[in-house]
Scaffold this motif. Structure first.
Motif, PDB file in Angstrom:
ATOM      1  N   THR A   1      16.797  -0.298  17.578  1.00 43.07           N
ATOM      2  CA  THR A   1      16.108   0.724  16.803  1.00 43.07           C
ATOM      3  C   THR A   1      16.070   2.015  17.609  1.00 43.07           C
ATOM      4  O   THR A   1      16.101   1.988  18.848  1.00 43.07           O
ATOM      5  CB  THR A   1      14.668   0.298  16.459  1.00 43.07           C
ATOM      6  OG1 THR A   1      13.923   0.144  17.665  1.00 43.07           O
ATOM      7  CG2 THR A   1      14.670  -1.014  15.682  1.00 43.07           C
TER       8      THR A   1
ATOM      9  N   ASN B   1       6.509   0.265  12.034  1.00 41.78           N
ATOM     10  CA  ASN B   1       5.761  -0.953  11.750  1.00 41.78           C
ATOM     11  C   ASN B   1       4.826  -0.768  10.564  1.00 41.78           C
ATOM     12  O   ASN B   1       4.630  -1.686   9.752  1.00 41.78           O
ATOM     13  CB  ASN B   1       4.960  -1.374  12.980  1.00 41.78           C
ATOM     14  CG  ASN B   1       5.839  -1.943  14.079  1.00 41.78           C
ATOM     15  OD1 ASN B   1       6.906  -2.473  13.805  1.00 41.78           O
ATOM     16  ND2 ASN B   1       5.389  -1.822  15.331  1.00 41.78           N
ATOM     17  N   LYS B   2       4.252   0.431  10.441  1.00 41.94           N
ATOM     18  CA  LYS B   2       3.361   0.703   9.312  1.00 41.94           C
ATOM     19  C   LYS B   2       4.135   0.694   8.001  1.00 41.94           C
ATOM     20  O   LYS B   2       3.676   0.191   6.981  1.00 41.94           O
ATOM     21  CB  LYS B   2       2.673   2.043   9.503  1.00 41.94           C
ATOM     22  CG  LYS B   2       1.587   2.036  10.563  1.00 41.94           C
ATOM     23  CD  LYS B   2       0.880   3.384  10.643  1.00 41.94           C
ATOM     24  CE  LYS B   2      -0.246   3.343  11.664  1.00 41.94           C
ATOM     25  NZ  LYS B   2      -0.939   4.664  11.783  1.00 41.94           N
TER      26      LYS B   2
ATOM     27  N   ALA C   1       7.946   3.779  16.777  1.00 42.61           N
ATOM     28  CA  ALA C   1       7.795   2.329  16.564  1.00 42.61           C
ATOM     29  C   ALA C   1       6.565   2.025  15.728  1.00 42.61           C
ATOM     30  O   ALA C   1       6.589   1.160  14.850  1.00 42.61           O
ATOM     31  CB  ALA C   1       7.733   1.623  17.921  1.00 42.61           C
TER      32      ALA C   1
ATOM     33  N   GLY D   1       6.901  -0.923   7.534  1.00 34.10           N
ATOM     34  CA  GLY D   1       7.368  -2.285   7.300  1.00 34.10           C
ATOM     35  C   GLY D   1       6.267  -3.159   6.744  1.00 34.10           C
ATOM     36  O   GLY D   1       6.532  -4.133   6.058  1.00 34.10           O
TER      37      GLY D   1
END
Length: 212
Positions: free
Chosen positions: A72, A209-210, A205, A212
């Motif tokens: 990523t 994640n939020k 990151a 996702g």
């Protein structure tokens, strides 16, 4: 034709801003202060060739490479940030980092090659920002954008090489004391750049994640 010319200028200016040959020349001077003029040319040539190959590869296959290895962009920023910060702190203290110190004459060639590969080629020249810029420009609307992206980065690599080579004149003008000052200043700048890359990677990151 005007659209292509506009794209060429846009890509060239974008790469110039993110890569900043002027600032990188000062970093190059600080990192190669102990080398001969011929060795500096060799290091510059190798670093820029590696950087070009990396950026060209990501311009052609960027998304595929990221997905293939599970990489990523935030992870790339964090790793690059840590590396640049460590190099910068050593330079700030007036030292050469362990990757720059040879344990003996037999290791000199390997150590110089290390400088060209890391941190010069990666992540200073072909860092996360440069790679992301290449992917963004090349993925706009087909192969024309990819060709323009690779060609403009090649032009910038040539320009940067001449900046690096001209840096020798600056070294001669500054003298040993001046180079020492430049080395410490560039160490500070590198350390700050490293922290900035690290911050961007961490926040990237968290945002990913939020989402996702």
């Amino acid at each position: 034709m005007s659209d292509i010319f506009g794209q060429v200028i846009n890509v060239l200016l974008g790469f110039f801003a993110i890569m900043n040959p002027v600032a990188n020349t000062a970093v190059f001077i600080g990192m190669t202060a102990d080398e001969t003029a011929a060795k500096k040319r060799e290091i510059a040539r190798k670093a820029l060739l590696i950087a070009f190959c990396i950026v060209a590869a990501f311009a052609l296959l960027g998304n595929v490479i990221f997905h293939m290895f599970g990489i990523t962009l935030p992870a790339l920023r964090v790793t690059g940030g840590i590396l640049v910060f460590l190099i910068g702190t050593h330079m700030l203290n007036g030292e050469r980092s362990k990757m720059h110190k040879g344990r003996g004459q037999d290791y000199e060639e390997d150590e110089d090659n290390d400088i060209a590969i890391s941190p010069l080629a990666v992540p200073i020249l072909a860092g996360p920002g440069t790679i992301a810029t290449a992917i963004n420009f090349s993925s706009s609307s087909g192969w024309v954008d990819t060709v323009i992206t690779i060609a403009m980065f090649a032009v910038l690599c040539v320009v940067t090489f001449f900046f690096f080579v001209s840096g020798e004149k600056v070294v001669n003008y500054l003298g040993k004391g001046g180079v020492n000052i430049v080395t410490r200043l560039m160490g500070l700048i590198l350390a700050v750049i490293g922290v900035q890359m690290l911050i961007e990677g961490v926040f990237g990151a968290i945002a990913a994640n939020k989402m996702g």
